[in-house]
Design an enzyme around this catalytic site. Sequence first.
Site, PDB file in Angstrom:
ATOM      1  N   SER A   1      -9.677   1.811   2.915  1.00  0.00           N
ATOM      2  CA  SER A   1      -8.751   2.665   1.977  1.00  0.00           C
ATOM      3  C   SER A   1      -7.814   1.649   1.363  1.00  0.00           C
ATOM      4  CB  SER A   1      -8.045   3.539   2.833  1.00  0.00           C
ATOM      5  OG  SER A   1      -7.269   3.148   3.743  1.00  0.00           O
TER       6      SER A   1
ATOM      7  N   SER B   1      -9.640  -0.481   7.237  1.00  0.00           N
ATOM      8  CA  SER B   1      -9.126  -0.468   5.864  1.00  0.00           C
ATOM      9  C   SER B   1      -8.466  -1.576   5.265  1.00  0.00           C
ATOM     10  CB  SER B   1      -8.243   0.788   5.628  1.00  0.00           C
ATOM     11  OG  SER B   1      -8.951   1.903   5.727  1.00  0.00           O
TER      12      SER B   1
ATOM     13  N   LYS C   1       0.754  -1.156   0.044  1.00  0.00           N
ATOM     14  CA  LYS C   1       0.112   0.037  -0.003  1.00  0.00           C
ATOM     15  C   LYS C   1       0.820   1.246   0.099  1.00  0.00           C
ATOM     16  CE  LYS C   1      -3.882   1.913   2.694  1.00  0.00           C
ATOM     17  NZ  LYS C   1      -4.737   1.869   3.998  1.00  0.00           N
TER      18      LYS C   1
HETATM   19  N1  GLN Z   1     -12.919   4.239   6.507  1.00  0.00           N
HETATM   20  C1  GLN Z   1     -12.494   4.701   7.530  1.00  0.00           C
HETATM   21  C2  GLN Z   1     -12.071   6.161   7.331  1.00  0.00           C
HETATM   22  O1  GLN Z   1     -12.155   6.732   6.398  1.00  0.00           O
HETATM   23  C3  GLN Z   1     -11.105   3.908   7.968  1.00  0.00           C
HETATM   24  C4  GLN Z   1     -10.098   3.969   7.094  1.00  0.00           C
HETATM   25  C5  GLN Z   1      -8.899   3.347   7.601  1.00  0.00           C
HETATM   26  O2  GLN Z   1      -8.772   2.331   8.260  1.00  0.00           O
HETATM   27  N2  GLN Z   1      -7.493   3.682   7.194  1.00  0.00           N
HETATM   28  O3  GLN Z   1     -11.137   6.907   8.446  1.00  0.00           O
END
Ligand code: GLN
Length: 488
Positions: free
Chosen positions: A155, A179, A80
């Site tokens: 994400s 994410s 990532k």
């Molecule tokens: N979707 C959540 C956010 O927008 C979690 C994102 C993540 O785990 N990085 O913060």
Amino acid sequence: MTASLHDLTLLEARELLERRQISSLELTQALLARLEAVEPRVRAYLAVTADLALDMARAADQALAQGKGGPLTGIPAGIKDVICTAGVTTTCGSKILQGFVPPYDATLVARLKAAGMVLLGKHNMDEFAMGSSTENSGFFTTHNPWDLAAIPGGSSGGSAASVAAGSALFAVGTDTGGSIRQPASHCGVVGLKPTYGRVSRFGLVAFASSLDQAGPLTRTVADAAQVLSVIAGHDPADSTSAPREVPDYNAALGRGVKGLKLGVVREFFASGLEPGVEAAVRAALAVLEAQGAELIEVSLPHTDYALPVYYIIAPAEASSNLARYDGVKYGLSLRSPQGDLMDMYLDTRSQGFGPEVIRRIMLGTYALSAGYYEAYYGKAGQVRTLIKQDYLEAFQQVDALLGPVAPTPAFDIGQKVDDPLQMYLSDICTLSVNLAGLPGMSVPCGFAASGRPIGLQIIGPHFAEETLLAVGHAYQQATDHHRQRPPL
Ligand code: GLN
């Protein structure tokens, strides 16, 4: 050998490499060819390091020939783009870091390289990991390999999509509120968020430092155990990494579920859960019960507070962490000849960050501002403790908890992009796990009528990754959802 090389699991590939039935060069070339074939439709990569991958593959073949292979020697993978890779761009999916090349590897990347991994490139993501669909990427949206009209989740959407599409044999993502697990669920792959402190955060670009944790995305639970064994462990460069022994995760796979008490979280089956998701998850519970687990309904009464608490704590920490992108130290720098220092800050930050990141910075700055700090950040911290206590009480009764990963299968691209609250609700079943610092895993457990994948979530006590792996592996021994491949 029947299957194409890009369809192999990590462990299958490793066996063929060790028996010298294939070379890493062959395998890497096959993955690069697959990547080239599917990328125009899936768009999982922000950077492809083909030359580097071929060099690493040749080195891996040499190591294998000398009998010096490590646990991942010759296995092609993607990382990532929020994780620093020396000499390879790391943008966090943000225009503010476009072209930024870190001078060092994150500890987890150094460990993967020492174990022999072949780096194929960097995976697309929501900007600074803020999002649930990859639509917040500053560059482009990744498509779900199971249905190109659907989001892959986020994400770590590029990472999950790539493993599902066969353009990487495994990936490493990060999970601050879901994410790793949510995109894994939407793409039909395994995603494991370890206990906070299990994997070093050194070299992870910080989003919310008290919540961020890196972990594997793979096709099988056994593959996840293999990757976790490599990246887990104490790191003096990360003061929050746990000084604990790393257990033998591969050995834990064989434990089975007989005699385990598994809690079914009542609040995770509340309204908003799509019937198709509920049916698939309940069918998975029945499989585990048939294998000898005892199912016990449990309650996590503060579940409703997880979303508001997360959306105070995560933006507060983000607003502080993102203060460093000021046009001076890294990446984008917009300076006009007539402008002063303040103009440079304003221009760089307002043009470099996308709308969701700006929203979070504003929310977080507000929550931390004088006069409001106690009422928001302080109070959120107190409720966070209650959420954690719910879990600790549940774990007095059960060995692990089960539920859905997300209330719906992957939604359509564009469907929620203009409605932040709806987007935030995608993580309703995953956020509290990060607030409590616990390990959680998503395991493919079926498909909706639309053909889009569904994931089962397994949550354990702190540092009980072995239990998650045992439960997930037992489940995969009895089912074949993880053997399905998208019709790309
Ligand atoms: N979707 C959540 C956010 O927008 C979690 C994102 C993540 O785990 N990085 O913060």
